[in-house]
Structures are given as structure tokens and as C-alpha cells.
Design an enzyme around this catalytic site. Structure first.
Site, short mmCIF file in Angstrom:
data_model
loop_
_atom_site.label_atom_id
_atom_site.label_comp_id
_atom_site.label_asym_id
_atom_site.label_seq_id
_atom_site.Cartn_x
_atom_site.Cartn_y
_atom_site.Cartn_z
N TYR A 30 -44.84 46.08 -5.00
CA TYR A 30 -43.77 47.04 -4.73
C TYR A 30 -42.67 46.40 -3.90
O TYR A 30 -42.81 45.27 -3.42
CB TYR A 30 -44.33 48.29 -4.03
CG TYR A 30 -44.68 48.11 -2.56
CD1 TYR A 30 -45.81 47.39 -2.16
CD2 TYR A 30 -43.89 48.66 -1.56
CE1 TYR A 30 -46.13 47.24 -0.82
CE2 TYR A 30 -44.20 48.52 -0.21
CZ TYR A 30 -45.32 47.81 0.15
OH TYR A 30 -45.64 47.66 1.48
N ARG A 49 -37.62 38.64 -4.03
CA ARG A 49 -38.97 38.80 -3.46
C ARG A 49 -39.87 39.55 -4.44
O ARG A 49 -41.07 39.24 -4.56
CB ARG A 49 -38.91 39.54 -2.11
CG ARG A 49 -40.27 39.60 -1.44
CD ARG A 49 -40.21 40.15 -0.02
NE ARG A 49 -39.81 41.54 0.00
CZ ARG A 49 -39.62 42.24 1.12
NH1 ARG A 49 -39.75 41.66 2.31
NH2 ARG A 49 -39.26 43.51 1.07
N ARG A 97 -61.17 50.54 -17.78
CA ARG A 97 -61.46 49.83 -16.53
C ARG A 97 -62.24 48.54 -16.79
O ARG A 97 -63.35 48.56 -17.32
CB ARG A 97 -62.27 50.72 -15.58
CG ARG A 97 -62.47 50.05 -14.22
CD ARG A 97 -63.25 50.91 -13.24
NE ARG A 97 -63.37 50.23 -11.95
CZ ARG A 97 -64.28 49.28 -11.68
NH1 ARG A 97 -65.15 48.90 -12.61
NH2 ARG A 97 -64.30 48.70 -10.49
N LYS A 144 -46.09 41.31 -1.86
CA LYS A 144 -45.96 42.71 -1.43
C LYS A 144 -46.81 43.57 -2.37
O LYS A 144 -46.30 44.24 -3.27
CB LYS A 144 -44.48 43.13 -1.42
CG LYS A 144 -44.18 44.24 -0.42
CD LYS A 144 -42.69 44.33 -0.15
CE LYS A 144 -42.29 45.60 0.60
NZ LYS A 144 -42.95 45.84 1.86
N1 PDD Z 1 -42.81 47.26 4.83
N2 PDD Z 1 -44.45 42.93 6.89
C1 PDD Z 1 -45.11 43.92 6.25
C2 PDD Z 1 -46.59 43.83 6.13
C3 PDD Z 1 -44.39 45.00 5.71
O1 PDD Z 1 -45.05 45.97 5.05
C4 PDD Z 1 -42.98 45.05 5.87
C5 PDD Z 1 -42.13 46.17 5.32
C6 PDD Z 1 -42.34 44.01 6.54
C7 PDD Z 1 -40.84 43.96 6.74
O2 PDD Z 1 -40.18 43.56 5.55
P1 PDD Z 1 -38.70 44.05 5.21
O3 PDD Z 1 -37.83 43.68 6.37
O4 PDD Z 1 -38.32 43.33 3.98
O5 PDD Z 1 -38.78 45.56 5.04
C8 PDD Z 1 -43.11 42.95 7.04
C9 PDD Z 1 -42.10 48.29 4.10
C10 PDD Z 1 -40.89 48.85 4.78
C11 PDD Z 1 -43.10 49.36 3.66
O6 PDD Z 1 -44.18 48.97 3.27
O7 PDD Z 1 -42.77 50.56 3.67
#
Ligand code: PDD
Length: 286
Positions: A30, A49, A97, A144
Site C-alpha cells: 500500500y 516507493r 487459498r 510497505k
Molecule cells: N505510515 N515507517 C512506517 C512503519 C510507516 O508506517 C510510515 C507511514 C512511515 C512514514 O512514511 P511516510 O513519511 O512516507 O508517510 C515510516 C503511513 C502514514 C500509514 O501506514 O498510515
């Protein structure tokens, strides 16, 4: 309005099959993209990213950057707020699955928007509390991934302790927060852990370091030890939804004098100014 697999619809009408691999395995990635005055913030960087995350889970990117940009623009236009945060979510699709990748299955693509509310002014003047704990996540935190169970449990530890974030430590060094990146200030110098597989390469993190470089703020990108975190002058957290926030208490003890410090004040102001430049159509940091 949300976007799901080619269609725009109200959130209440969106449905996905229970065999979606996102639901069954957490098999997806995501992005969260802030939008200010209807302009997506650092879209190219977020899409890069996203590509990195998709490559990391070996899922072909379902859209070109132009297609993503068009979808993002349409979602922004179909939602009310001028400031929004977009959530993009791609899973390996719907299949019987089986852990192994399914063949000839289309990915599920979902985009939603929520109003982006600035952090309450009060939190910026008092700062927030954080706790520390060991980082027990996997070794690909640069992806992510939607499988966020460790992050959920780690964040909840902070909430249960009356704090807002958990600062994670691995092998004596700081990695990041449960859902944010963390900066340390010592000797008037901003310290940031280097991007690697142990943390998410934050887009806000990059902006903060670029602002520091452009405004002659002393900074170092290097491993930051637990001792340096515990004896910091200031601690800052950054994320797309929280921007920059001061952490003024760690594990119940004051950070520095327990008030937001001058590094926070400076970076916060530079970040706000940068947002205004972006909204006016400027892009580069100078
Ligand atoms: N999370 N590290 C982690 C584990 C994160 O989940 C996030 C952001 C960040 C900061 O990344 P950025 O500056 O690109 O938002 C660092 C988002 C906001 C979320 O999961 O909602």
C-alpha cells in the site's frame, strides 16, 4: 468515492471476495499519499516507493505512473476535502487459498480518500509521549506491506501506555516508529538512521533531510544508538499524515527539557513553507 478495480463508487458499495489474498494472507502492498489544496504531495516519490514495494513482493505493477496519476487525480476530484490523504492498496488478487502465487489472476486495486486533518495545534505546543520496545518485525520493513500485524500490536502498546507512538530498537540501534520515522537531535545536529531493509524509506523523512540540507541545518545520516535516543535533546516523528511532531516524553521521562525544541520549531516552519510553495505550483526545495 473510492476506486475499486476499474470503477468509482461510494465506499459503502465496495465489495471484495473473501478469497482475496489481501484478506487471506495479507499478500499486498500500500501507499499513503497526502494531498494539500487538491495537489498530491510528492506523487512521483510515492509512486516510486510503490514500485519498490511491488517489486519486493514480486507483483507486477498493474498501472503505469501516468495511469496511477490519472486515478489519483480522479479520486481527488471526486472527494470533498481540499486536503486529503489517499490510501492505495494492491493485492495479489482472488484465488483458491494456496500460499504459492496464483497463475493468471488480476491484482485487486483499491484507492480511497479521507480528509487530512492537521495535527491539533495543542500537540505541537506540548509535544507527544512515546514509549520504546524491541523491533520484532521481519527483515523487509522497506516494503510497505499491508500485513501490518506487528505494527498494529506495537502501536497499540503505545496507546495502552497513554502515548502516541512506539520507538523501535533493534540490536541496540533505533529503526523507526510503529508507523512513522524518528529523528534524534543531539549537539544541535539532526540524526537520522540510514535507509535500509530495517525501516520504511519515509517520504516525509526525505523532505526533512532535504530541508535540513537546503537551510544549513547540521545533520548526519548514520546509525543511532539506543543510548543516543535515551539522552537526546529532541526527538521528532514524521509521517505523511502527522507531518512533523515533537516527542517530548519517552518511557515516561522528559526528552531534553520536556518541551518541543528549537530544531522542531525550525523544521516545522520550513515544512509548512515548503507545502505552501508546492500548493502554488513550485516543486524544488531551495
Ligand atoms: N505510515 N515507517 C512506517 C512503519 C510507516 O508506517 C510510515 C507511514 C512511515 C512514514 O512514511 P511516510 O513519511 O512516507 O508517510 C515510516 C503511513 C502514514 C500509514 O501506514 O498510515
Amino acid at each position: 468515492m473510492i476506486y475499486l478495480n476499474g470503477d468509482f463508487m461510494p465506499l459503502e458499495e465496495a465489495r471484495i471476495p473473501v478469497l482475496d489474498r489481501g484478506f487471506i494472507f495479507g499478500d499486498g502492498v500500500y501507499e499513503v499519499i497526502p494531498v494539500y489544496s487538491r495537489k498530491p504531495f510528492r506523487l512521483a516519490e510515492h509512486l516510486l516507493r510503490l514500485r519498490h514495494s511491488l517489486d519486493g513482493i514480486r507483483l507486477p505493477n498493474p498501472h503505469s505512473d501516468d495511469e496511477w496519476t490519472s486515478l489519483v487525480e480522479q479520486i481527488i476530484a471526486r472527494n470533498e476535502s481540499d486536503d486529503q490523504y489517499l490510501y492505495l492498496h494492491i493485492t495479489r488478487g482472488v484465488a483458491k487459498r494456496d500460499h504459492a502465487f496464483p497463475k493468471d489472476v488480476l491484482p485487486t486495486v483499491f484507492i480511497m480518500s479521507n480528509p487530512l486533518l492537521a495535527p491539533p495545534k495543542e500537540l505541537l505546543t506540548t509535544g507527544v509521549a512515546a514509549i520504546t520496545t524491541g523491533d520484532n518485525r521481519w527483515l523487509r520493513c522497506d516494503i510497505k506491506a499491508i500485513s501490518l500485524l506487528p505494527n498494529v500490536l506495537l502501536r497499540q502498546m503505545a496507546i495502552d501506555a497513554g502515548a502516541v507512538e512506539t520507538v523501535l530498537l533493534r540490536d541496540g540501534f533505533m529503526t523507526e516508529g510503529a508507523a512513522s520515522n524518528i529523528f534524534v537531535v543531539r549537539n544541535e545536529t539532526l540524526l537520522a538512521p540510514p535507509k535500509n531493509n530495517l525501516m520504511l524509506p519515509g517520504i516525509t523523512y526525505d523532505v526533512v533531510l532535504e530541508l535540513a540540507a537546503a537551510h544549513n541545518i547540521a545533520y548526519q545520516v548514520r546509525a543511532v544508538s539506543e543510548y543516543e535516543v535515551r539522552t537526546a535533546q529532541e526527538l521528532l516523528l514524521t509521517s505523511s499524515t502527522k507531518e512533523i511532531m515533537p516527542i517530548t516524553h519517552l518511557d515516561g521521562k522528559p526528552v531534553g527539557d520536556g518541551k518541543p525544541g528549537s530544531m522542531f520549531a525550525l523544521l516545522y516552519q520550513l515544512y509548512q513553507n515548503y507545502k505552501i510553495t508546492i500548493m502554488r505550483g513550485g516543486a524544488s526545495i531551495s
